[in-house]
Design an enzyme around this catalytic site. Structure first.
Site, short mmCIF file in Angstrom:
data_model
loop_
_atom_site.label_atom_id
_atom_site.label_comp_id
_atom_site.label_asym_id
_atom_site.label_seq_id
_atom_site.Cartn_x
_atom_site.Cartn_y
_atom_site.Cartn_z
N MET A 70 23.02 90.23 -39.93
CA MET A 70 22.49 88.85 -39.81
C MET A 70 21.06 88.82 -40.34
O MET A 70 20.27 89.73 -40.07
CB MET A 70 22.50 88.40 -38.35
CG MET A 70 23.87 88.50 -37.69
SD MET A 70 23.84 87.75 -36.06
CE MET A 70 25.45 88.29 -35.43
N MET A 125 26.50 88.06 -42.59
CA MET A 125 26.10 86.69 -42.24
C MET A 125 24.72 86.46 -42.82
O MET A 125 23.71 86.39 -42.11
CB MET A 125 26.13 86.54 -40.71
CG MET A 125 27.55 86.44 -40.17
SD MET A 125 27.66 86.77 -38.41
CE MET A 125 27.74 88.56 -38.45
N ASP A 165 27.95 93.82 -37.86
CA ASP A 165 27.46 92.45 -38.05
C ASP A 165 26.05 92.45 -38.61
O ASP A 165 25.09 92.82 -37.93
CB ASP A 165 27.48 91.71 -36.70
CG ASP A 165 28.89 91.33 -36.30
OD1 ASP A 165 29.59 90.70 -37.11
OD2 ASP A 165 29.30 91.68 -35.18
N SER A 218 33.10 95.40 -32.49
CA SER A 218 31.82 95.05 -33.11
C SER A 218 30.69 95.81 -32.43
O SER A 218 30.48 95.67 -31.22
CB SER A 218 31.58 93.55 -32.97
OG SER A 218 30.21 93.28 -33.23
N ASP A 242 37.29 86.77 -35.45
CA ASP A 242 36.05 87.32 -34.92
C ASP A 242 35.38 86.31 -34.00
O ASP A 242 35.01 85.22 -34.43
CB ASP A 242 35.13 87.64 -36.12
CG ASP A 242 33.83 88.31 -35.73
OD1 ASP A 242 33.64 88.62 -34.54
OD2 ASP A 242 32.99 88.50 -36.64
N HIS A 270 30.37 92.70 -41.99
CA HIS A 270 30.39 91.24 -41.97
C HIS A 270 28.99 90.72 -42.30
O HIS A 270 28.09 90.83 -41.48
CB HIS A 270 30.85 90.81 -40.56
CG HIS A 270 30.91 89.34 -40.34
ND1 HIS A 270 31.09 88.79 -39.09
CD2 HIS A 270 30.83 88.29 -41.19
CE1 HIS A 270 31.12 87.48 -39.18
NE2 HIS A 270 30.95 87.15 -40.45
N HIS A 290 33.33 97.33 -36.85
CA HIS A 290 32.84 96.05 -37.37
C HIS A 290 31.32 95.99 -37.25
O HIS A 290 30.77 96.15 -36.16
CB HIS A 290 33.49 94.91 -36.59
CG HIS A 290 33.17 93.53 -37.09
ND1 HIS A 290 33.84 92.95 -38.16
CD2 HIS A 290 32.26 92.63 -36.68
CE1 HIS A 290 33.35 91.74 -38.37
NE2 HIS A 290 32.39 91.51 -37.48
N MET A 312 36.28 82.81 -38.36
CA MET A 312 35.41 82.89 -37.18
C MET A 312 36.01 82.05 -36.05
O MET A 312 36.39 80.89 -36.27
CB MET A 312 34.00 82.37 -37.51
CG MET A 312 33.19 83.24 -38.44
SD MET A 312 32.97 84.95 -37.89
CE MET A 312 32.11 84.74 -36.31
#
Ligand code: DX5
Ligand code: ZN
Length: 218
Positions: A34, A65, A32, A7, A174, A63, A30, A136
């Site tokens: 957010m 979020m 992330d 990540s 993850d 990913h 990966h 998760m």
């Protein structure tokens, strides 16, 4: 085969190209995303994914979020993501199905992600058409948290459902993954391991990736 997906949340954002190059022995990158709404943190968005795409051929595992991901899946697909994970908790089931349909139309791989509170069975309405389920193993929002051991049961249950319904579907985990927890999640049925701090915090990144791939015997 076990895939390792470091990540970049734990990378140096001023040196992203260098830090992506440092994980070239891994399988996926990966990313992330957010939004400060679905999780109490803000990270990166569409333009950054686009820039990353221009600088690497590695598989981009994005990913999301974010609340109501249906609003943004097309933009992330067009930015060059190879796979998008959307959270089942982020919208009503009809809108989740709608987002997955858009992803399919865009030709991007489709995954749903589960917060620790969410039961494994929640994937069932979608499982047949998924490329991956993301379980998760920490509360989403931040890197560097401790692995939640109770999530091993969810991983085992998702593995059972995948084997019954769609054996080609990948199972990613993850949060809090290091060589010790890697062994536990692989035994529970995971085959894609995300790791942020245990990779980027290691003195030898290549060795850290190799030891996640082959967790020690004891
Ligand atoms: C957490 C993120 C993770 C995070 C993992 O919300 O989804 O991908 O970066 O970091 P570590 O491996 O440090 O737990
Ligand atoms: Zn993640």
């Amino acid at each position: 085969m076990i895939k390792i997906a470091p990540s970049i949340l734990s990378a140096d954002f001023c040196n992203l190209e260098r830090d992506i190059h440092r994980i070239r022995s891994a399988d996926w990158v990966h990313v992330d995303v957010m939004d400060g709404c679905f999780v109490p943190n803000i990270t990166i968005g569409v333009p950054v994914v686009k820039s990353i795409r221009n600088h690497t051929d590695m598989f981009l595992d994005v990913h999301l979020m974010i609340d109501k991901p249906v609003r943004y899946v097309k933009a992330f697909a067009q930015a060059g993501a190879d796979l998008l994970s959307i959270h089942l908790e982020a919208d009503h089931p009809t809108r989740i199905a709608e987002a997955l349909k858009i992803m399919e139309d865009c030709g991007v791989k489709k995954a749903v992600a589960l917060r620790p509170i969410t039961a494994a069975e929640a994937v069932l309405p979608y499982l047949e058409k998924l490329d991956m389920v993301l379980v998760m193993t920490v509360e989403p929002g931040f890197g560097g948290q401790a692995f939640l051991e109770r999530q091993l049961d969810t991983i085992r249950r998702v593995r059972q459902l995948i084997d019954e319904v769609n054996p080609a579907c990948e199972l990613e985990v993850d949060g809090g993954i290091n060589p010790v927890t890697a062994r536990q999640v692989v035994e529970a049925g995971a085959n894609v391991l995300v790791a942020g701090s245990s990779v980027y915090g290691a003195p030898d990144i290549e060795l850290a990736i190799a030891s996640l791939r082959q967790p020690p015997e004891n």
